[in-house]
Design a protein around this motif. Sequence first.
Motif, short mmCIF file in Angstrom:
data_model
loop_
_atom_site.label_atom_id
_atom_site.label_comp_id
_atom_site.label_asym_id
_atom_site.label_seq_id
_atom_site.Cartn_x
_atom_site.Cartn_y
_atom_site.Cartn_z
N ALA A 1 -52.95 -82.88 -1.97
CA ALA A 1 -51.89 -82.58 -0.99
C ALA A 1 -52.10 -83.36 0.30
CB ALA A 1 -51.87 -81.07 -0.71
N MET A 2 -53.37 -83.46 0.75
CA MET A 2 -53.62 -84.21 1.98
C MET A 2 -53.35 -85.69 1.78
SD MET A 2 -56.91 -84.34 4.55
CE MET A 2 -56.75 -82.64 5.07
N LEU A 3 -53.72 -86.23 0.62
CA LEU A 3 -53.42 -87.63 0.33
C LEU A 3 -51.92 -87.88 0.37
CD1 LEU A 3 -55.77 -88.73 -2.61
CD2 LEU A 3 -55.56 -89.81 -0.38
N ALA A 4 -51.16 -86.96 -0.23
CA ALA A 4 -49.71 -87.12 -0.25
C ALA A 4 -49.12 -87.06 1.15
CB ALA A 4 -49.08 -86.05 -1.14
N MET A 5 -49.59 -86.12 1.97
CA MET A 5 -49.09 -86.03 3.35
C MET A 5 -49.45 -87.27 4.15
SD MET A 5 -49.47 -82.08 4.69
CE MET A 5 -51.20 -81.89 4.30
N LYS A 6 -50.68 -87.74 3.99
CA LYS A 6 -51.11 -88.91 4.74
C LYS A 6 -50.31 -90.14 4.34
CE LYS A 6 -55.08 -91.91 5.70
NZ LYS A 6 -56.50 -92.23 5.40
N ARG A 7 -50.10 -90.34 3.04
CA ARG A 7 -49.39 -91.52 2.57
C ARG A 7 -47.91 -91.45 2.95
NH1 ARG A 7 -50.95 -95.44 -1.03
NH2 ARG A 7 -53.00 -94.77 -0.26
N THR A 8 -47.30 -90.27 2.86
CA THR A 8 -45.90 -90.12 3.26
C THR A 8 -45.73 -90.49 4.72
OG1 THR A 8 -45.56 -88.35 1.63
CG2 THR A 8 -43.97 -88.50 3.44
N TRP A 9 -46.62 -89.97 5.57
CA TRP A 9 -46.59 -90.28 7.00
C TRP A 9 -46.81 -91.78 7.24
CZ3 TRP A 9 -50.92 -92.20 9.62
CH2 TRP A 9 -50.81 -92.31 11.01
N ALA A 10 -47.82 -92.36 6.56
CA ALA A 10 -48.15 -93.78 6.77
C ALA A 10 -46.99 -94.67 6.34
CB ALA A 10 -49.42 -94.13 6.00
N ASN A 11 -46.34 -94.35 5.22
CA ASN A 11 -45.21 -95.16 4.76
C ASN A 11 -44.06 -95.16 5.77
OD1 ASN A 11 -46.63 -95.79 2.45
ND2 ASN A 11 -45.54 -94.35 1.13
N LYS A 12 -43.81 -93.99 6.36
CA LYS A 12 -42.74 -93.91 7.37
C LYS A 12 -43.12 -94.72 8.61
CE LYS A 12 -40.89 -89.40 6.00
NZ LYS A 12 -40.70 -87.98 6.39
N ARG A 13 -44.38 -94.65 9.01
CA ARG A 13 -44.82 -95.40 10.19
C ARG A 13 -44.72 -96.91 9.94
NH1 ARG A 13 -45.79 -93.10 15.06
NH2 ARG A 13 -47.65 -94.38 15.41
N LYS A 14 -45.15 -97.34 8.75
CA LYS A 14 -45.07 -98.77 8.43
C LYS A 14 -43.63 -99.24 8.41
CE LYS A 14 -49.29 -98.83 5.61
NZ LYS A 14 -49.82 -98.91 4.22
N ALA A 15 -42.75 -98.43 7.83
CA ALA A 15 -41.33 -98.80 7.76
C ALA A 15 -40.72 -98.96 9.15
CB ALA A 15 -40.55 -97.76 6.96
N ALA A 16 -41.27 -98.19 10.11
CA ALA A 16 -40.77 -98.27 11.49
C ALA A 16 -41.54 -99.29 12.32
CB ALA A 16 -40.86 -96.90 12.15
N GLY A 17 -42.48 -100.00 11.69
CA GLY A 17 -43.27 -101.01 12.39
C GLY A 17 -44.28 -100.41 13.36
N LYS A 18 -44.75 -99.20 13.07
CA LYS A 18 -45.68 -98.51 13.97
C LYS A 18 -47.08 -98.45 13.36
CE LYS A 18 -42.08 -95.58 16.02
NZ LYS A 18 -41.61 -94.20 16.26
N ASP A 19 -48.05 -98.22 14.23
CA ASP A 19 -49.44 -98.13 13.81
C ASP A 19 -49.66 -96.86 12.98
OD1 ASP A 19 -52.40 -98.80 14.08
OD2 ASP A 19 -52.35 -96.80 14.98
N CYS A 20 -50.46 -96.97 11.93
CA CYS A 20 -50.73 -95.81 11.08
C CYS A 20 -52.25 -95.65 10.84
CB CYS A 20 -49.99 -95.90 9.75
SG CYS A 20 -50.41 -97.36 8.78
N SER A 21 -53.03 -95.98 11.86
CA SER A 21 -54.48 -95.97 11.70
C SER A 21 -55.15 -94.70 12.22
CB SER A 21 -55.09 -97.17 12.43
OG SER A 21 -54.85 -97.10 13.83
#
Length: 513
Positions: A151-171
């Motif tokens: 569940a944590m992996l899924a939440m982290k990846r969902t968040w990271a994908n949205k950040r990348k799509a918006a051109g934002k840092d996901c670190s």
Amino acid sequence: MVHLAKVNKDAEIQPLQPLQPGPSREDTLSMNVYGSSFAAEELPAHEMPEKEMPPEIAYRMIKDELSLDGQPLLNLASFVTTYMEDEAQKLMTESLSKNFIDYEEYPQTAQIQNRCVNMIARLFHAPTASAATEDSLGTSTVGSSEAIMLAMLAMKRTWANKRKAAGKDCSKPNIIMNSAVQVCWEKAARYFDVEERYVFCTEKRYVIDPKEAVEMIDENTIGICAILGTTYTGEYEDVKAINDLLVSKKIACPIHVDAASGGFVAPFVNPDLEWDFRLENVVSINVSGHKYGLVYPGVGWVFWRSPEYLPKDLIFNINYLGAEQASFTLNFSKGASHVIGQYYQLIRLGKHGYRAIMTNITRIADYLSEKLTELGFIIMSDTHGRGLPLVAFRFPPDESRFYDEFTLAHVLRERGWVVPAYTMAPHSNNLKMMRVVLREDFTMNRCHTLLEDIKAALKTLKDMDKNTMEKFEQLSHIHGSNSARAQRKHKHSYYHGEKHSLQGKTGKTHAIC
């Protein structure tokens, strides 16, 4: 939770001293188990033996050693199931050789998992009414620890994908949770490089504060963890309050509900409580089948509201064993028996059966709370189905008392009871507490026996003066209980004294579930 075991160096191993004279090895196959040469030798501990041991002797020697373990029925520390019907055990035994992941070879076992996913997801009100909505989905796991990792992996990846799509840092992802979370949440955050943000308990509040949790959200928050049945006091965190605050503030932050213990209790004892997929911000839920799901360890389940919250780039389609499978697990091979055991319980008991069991142990928990209150304890857990069927309690403050909860736990252990004492979560003034978990097999008769033993233990402790108590605690420390001896044997010198966890930093007990 499995401890790290140290491989002893050659210099640390004491050579075995053979007894002379003794029966020859050639005689062992025809002799009584305790008349064989094996009965006069130590069991191998470091090196595999060169020769075989007859099966009946190997069985008896291991069985005898295991008799020194505690009695599961008296282990009131654990939520884990200790009773299943003979028919369930027979089904599970017959399935021990099945590798669950091999869907091609064992298609009916795969179908049984799918049935379990559907039944449990509907119990949690997964969206199924509208054909326009994406299908909810779920999978079995080894337990809630693996489910939480997924569940944590899924939440982290969902968040990271949205950040990348918006051109934002996901670190710099972070997750918000109660400081009373089970240690698997700390592990998941550390293993997957997610910052832990804690809503700390207080001396009077042991659950998450919804307002404080929502105020901690920032653009790097991947989600909020809410617990349906905390490890210490069994209280249900207010998932609806968190959800409503998010809605009112128009904050798009997902909620994961850790229903490891409460997922199979609340729907039957408190069905009107809103904590699950009825709340729009709840995107994933985990539950332990081997707790109040009434299956032997270990099996867990994790569910997502829709594929939107389980990114495709975490899923692997595998054609290794003859059929293409969509896989989202931390491991590959695992036994099928526990999934089959879960299905047995679901169709054997049905909703009425689960409701009857959970109602019974809830009533007994209320009775135990009442009697412990009469003995002078402070009750820290909820009653009447507002929380898990457990009783968390502690002594009232008294500077003249020479003993504490840990001393009482030790005296009860001499009678066979495992009633653990814990140090509460940080920022709760180092409160000590004890906890009795009521499982399916905890009857009113057993409850009365426990109460009588608690009364006897209290009398024993009250009769001790300060000097006697100090000597008693010193002897307890030197000779120890089963847990103390195990700790001395299994403590790994290299990893001892870690300071990165809440236990290492604050002294919080990492309670076993």
